[in-house]
Motif scaffolding. Structure first.
Motif, PDB file in Angstrom:
ATOM      1  N   GLY A   1       0.797  -1.221   0.000  1.00 41.68           N
ATOM      2  CA  GLY A   1       0.000   0.000   0.000  1.00 41.68           C
ATOM      3  C   GLY A   1       0.825   1.264   0.000  1.00 41.68           C
ATOM      4  O   GLY A   1       2.024   1.242   0.284  1.00 41.68           O
ATOM      5  N   PHE A   2       0.165   2.366  -0.352  1.00 38.26           N
ATOM      6  CA  PHE A   2       0.758   3.714  -0.340  1.00 38.26           C
ATOM      7  C   PHE A   2       1.909   3.850  -1.340  1.00 38.26           C
ATOM      8  O   PHE A   2       2.650   4.816  -1.279  1.00 38.26           O
ATOM      9  N   ASN A   3       2.087   2.870  -2.229  1.00 35.15           N
ATOM     10  CA  ASN A   3       3.247   2.883  -3.122  1.00 35.15           C
ATOM     11  C   ASN A   3       2.929   3.352  -4.534  1.00 35.15           C
ATOM     12  O   ASN A   3       3.827   3.532  -5.341  1.00 35.15           O
ATOM     13  N   HIS A   4       1.648   3.540  -4.855  1.00 34.83           N
ATOM     14  CA  HIS A   4       1.331   3.838  -6.258  1.00 34.83           C
ATOM     15  C   HIS A   4       1.405   5.326  -6.577  1.00 34.83           C
ATOM     16  O   HIS A   4       1.349   5.710  -7.744  1.00 34.83           O
ATOM     17  N   LEU A   5       1.531   6.170  -5.550  1.00 34.64           N
ATOM     18  CA  LEU A   5       1.620   7.615  -5.766  1.00 34.64           C
ATOM     19  C   LEU A   5       3.073   8.076  -5.684  1.00 34.64           C
ATOM     20  O   LEU A   5       3.826   7.613  -4.827  1.00 34.64           O
TER      21      LEU A   5
END
Length: 199
Positions: free
Chosen positions: A121-125
């Motif tokens: 998580g939180f890695n696509h931005l």
């Protein structure tokens, strides 16, 4: 519940700002001495606490915001990660799939953190977007989560909501999780998608 961010580069600092905006205490650590980044932590806010790696990994929820290649160095900080939840914020772009034995990168990382529950998580931005307040034009910025443990995904989803984001769970690491994982020199289809959810 205690929180730590391991890695204090652009992504780690952006995550720390998300905690600071809500006044939630979070430990931050790298493999370096905490004095070396204490000023940067203080500039974000008083709830961002620099720690040695060995201290930070005692937290209940640990955000892994290091380069993919460094995850094993972090994993060695504890002999057993039982009872902890790891949020994998790494991106394995450029890592040959053969090095991962054909697995999604998060499954590969999970093996290093023996006993822990893992949530991607939180890695696509990109950091510049993650850095911003997630409240956007009356909506909330989306973060994607994937895990083979439904309880862990729900736990991190609740935390994401507390931080002001709109979590969307994609399912398991080998299914929906592939949408937010790099494979070789290809990005997952949802990486870099900056979406806003309106309730």
């Amino acid at each position: 519940m205690s929180y730590a961010i391991i890695g204090f580069g652009n992504i780690g600092q952006s995550l720390a700002k998300a905690f600071a905006r809500k006044g939630i205490e979070v430990f931050v650590a790298t493999t370096r001495d905490p004095e070396s980044f204490a000023c940067a932590a203080a500039a974000i806010g008083p709830t961002v606490i620099p720690k040695k790696l060995a201290e930070a990994v005692k937290a209940d929820i640990v955000f892994l915001a290091v380069r993919f290649e460094s995850h094993q160095d972090v994993a060695k900080a504890l002999s057993n990660w039982q009872g902890k939840t790891i949020v994998d914020v790494t991106n394995a772009y450029g890592v040959p799939p053969a090095e991962l034995v054909g697995q999604p990168s998060s499954k590969f990382i999970a093996q290093a953190f023996s006993g822990a529950k893992l949530v991607k998580g939180f890695n696509h931005l990109v950091a510049a977007v993650l850095d911003q307040d997630p409240a956007v034009h009356g909506g909330r910025r989306v973060v994607f989560l994937a895990s083979d443990d439904d309880g862990a995904a729900a736990e991190i989803g609740a935390l994401a909501e507390n931080l002001g984001f709109a979590p969307i769970t994609l399912g398991g690491l080998s299914e929906g999780g592939l949408l937010v994982q790099a494979r070789g020199n290809e990005w997952g289809r949802l990486i870099f998608k900056d979406l806003v959810k309106f309730d």
